[in-house]
Scaffold this motif. Structure first.
Motif, PDB file in Angstrom:
ATOM      1  N   ASP A   1       5.649   5.735   4.626  1.00 40.33           N
ATOM      2  CA  ASP A   1       4.825   6.009   3.461  1.00 40.33           C
ATOM      3  C   ASP A   1       5.656   6.705   2.395  1.00 40.33           C
ATOM      4  O   ASP A   1       6.222   7.782   2.632  1.00 40.33           O
ATOM      5  CB  ASP A   1       3.640   6.888   3.862  1.00 40.33           C
TER       6      ASP A   1
ATOM      7  N   SER B   1       0.820  -1.217   0.000  1.00 42.83           N
ATOM      8  CA  SER B   1       0.000   0.000   0.000  1.00 42.83           C
ATOM      9  C   SER B   1       0.850   1.261   0.000  1.00 42.83           C
ATOM     10  O   SER B   1       0.563   2.234   0.714  1.00 42.83           O
ATOM     11  CB  SER B   1      -0.952   0.004   1.208  1.00 42.83           C
TER      12      SER B   1
ATOM     13  N   SER C   1       6.173   1.688   9.554  1.00 44.92           N
ATOM     14  CA  SER C   1       5.988   1.813   8.105  1.00 44.92           C
ATOM     15  C   SER C   1       6.383   3.210   7.665  1.00 44.92           C
ATOM     16  O   SER C   1       6.169   4.193   8.395  1.00 44.92           O
ATOM     17  CB  SER C   1       4.528   1.534   7.723  1.00 44.92           C
TER      18      SER C   1
ATOM     19  N   ARG D   1       4.733   5.708  10.323  1.00 41.17           N
ATOM     20  CA  ARG D   1       3.502   5.319  11.008  1.00 41.17           C
ATOM     21  C   ARG D   1       3.758   4.007  11.741  1.00 41.17           C
ATOM     22  O   ARG D   1       4.497   3.142  11.256  1.00 41.17           O
ATOM     23  CB  ARG D   1       2.374   5.139   9.979  1.00 41.17           C
TER      24      ARG D   1
ATOM     25  N   ALA E   1       3.879   1.744   1.143  1.00 36.92           N
ATOM     26  CA  ALA E   1       4.709   1.968   2.327  1.00 36.92           C
ATOM     27  C   ALA E   1       5.697   0.815   2.504  1.00 36.92           C
ATOM     28  O   ALA E   1       5.379  -0.339   2.214  1.00 36.92           O
ATOM     29  CB  ALA E   1       3.844   2.121   3.575  1.00 36.92           C
TER      30      ALA E   1
END
Length: 391
Positions: free
Chosen positions: A255, A230, A253, A262, A232
């Motif tokens: 991004d 996604s 993660s 995150r 990340a």
């Protein structure tokens, strides 16, 4: 009476000309090797194939075909395999082995074409047919073996500074149709610098710190690229509570689009060891019991939703094993440790396991330990703007 003539035979001229745009439309759906042959047809054909739009459309067609036969696993022996105390043979020349994903039959050995300290190198990641390789002294290359092109990245801003550890990640930036290399340098427990390289600019830049939690990266998954899910990149981390490294673990993660960190919570698991991986495009988490003979595989079905962690498989082993990675089709690549009576030392044996049927394919001819990444053919780097080197 005049002789009647037979009516003339109408000879229709064959129409063998296909409009150029239809030709390109067909070529956008062909395998990479077939497309590369058409570059020799004419200058105009070569010019059309090497445009950014053609390369992107060809890649999108490949990605839309989920059942395509374009999936491979590429692996490269790690520096540990070349260690004097290791019983695993290691070639003097840099070689990667490419295996067909479904059957894991060996396709070919591909020599790394650039000047590279192979014995101190790693596969950082693989994305859209483009591989990122790096040495411990931060020499980084992008390489597309399908079209025989590579590119050495410029030196990073922090190249000469002493660091405690470095984490690298490679990702596709979907919003800008670009590729990024992420470099996270740790100088002390709490002081980090983040640099981002973009292929379109061919340069590095520093990124401001974006995390609120203190953490250190876990020394797990060192032979497996950081999973890209996604948009990340993901690493395992231990959280720092006060000035002490706690036992609490999370997934950090990064991004690629927003260039921010995150924290993702882990499932409610039991087990002594753990690692994260990519399973059919989703974030996966594996744990095993204290004997290392039974692995549980969790998958986050809805990215970012902690409640969507779901245990999908439990894979039993006859002896202690180590899980390396998943292939594109969901098979598990693992290794056993055993004693070789002939040389009197421990050695590893690689097996490929279908996680659903538990069917094992033994001896897929991979040296262990190895850096492993999934791989697909593409035309990425063929664009002249990439300024890649042909070989």
């Amino acid at each position: 009476m005049s002789q009647m003539r037979e009516p003339p035979i109408l000879r229709h001229r064959k129409i063998n000309h296909i409009p150029y745009d239809i030709v390109l439309n067909i070529m956008e759906r062909l395998p990479v090797k077939s497309v590369m042959r058409f570059r020799c047809v004419s200058k105009s054909m070569d010019s059309s194939i090497t445009t950014h739009d053609f390369i992107s459309t060809h890649l999108n067609n490949i990605n839309k075909n989920h059942d395509h036969e374009n999936g491979y696993v590429i692996h490269m022996p790690s520096w540990e395999a070349s260690h004097p105390l290791s019983s695993s043979p290691h070639p003097d020349t840099p070689v990667c082995t490419v295996a067909f994903d479904r059957t894991f039959d060996i396709i070919s050995e591909v020599r790394i074409p650039f000047d590279f300290d192979f014995k101190r190198a790693q596969i950082v990641g693989s994305c859209n047919g483009l591989l990122c390789l790096a040495t411990l002294d931060n020499v980084i290359y992008l390489w597309n073996p399908s079209i025989r092109k590579f590119k050495r990245l410029p030196d990073t801003c922090l190249r000469k500074l002493e660091t405690v550890s470095v984490r690298l990640g490679f990702a596709y930036h979907s919003e800008n149709d670009d590729y990024k290399v992420i470099r996270i340098s740790t100088f002390t427990t709490l002081i980090r610098e983040i640099e981002v390289y973009t292929l379109s600019s061919d340069s590095w830049r520093r990124v401001g710190n974006s995390w609120t939690d203190n953490f250190i990266f876990c020394y797990k998954n060192l032979l497996v690229p950081a999973p890209l899910v996604s948009g990340a990149l993901h690493w395992m981390a231990k959280m720092i509570e006060g000035k002490v490294v706690g036992r609490r673990r999370s997934i950090m993660s990064f991004d690629v689009n927003t260039e921010t960190f995150r924290k993702l919570a882990l499932p409610n698991y039991t087990g002594n060891s753990y690692c994260i991986a990519l399973f059919k495009g989703k974030l996966a988490f594996t744990t095993h019991d204290k004997h290392g003979s039974q692995y549980s595989i969790w998958v986050m079905k809805n990215y970012g939703v902690v409640e969507s962690w779901n245990k999908i498989f439990v894979v039993p082993f006859q002896r202690a094993a180590y899980c390396h990675a998943f292939t594109m089709y969901g098979s598990l690549l693992a290794s056993y440790c055993y004693l070789n009576d002939l040389v009197g030392s421990q050695e590893f044996k690689i097996v490929l396991i279908d996680a659903e049927t538990l069917h094992e394919k033994k001896d897929p001819d991979i040296q262990c330990p190895s850096y492993v990444a999934t791989f697909m053919e593409s035309l990425v780097l063929l664009d002249d703007r990439a300024k890649a080197v042909s070989y």
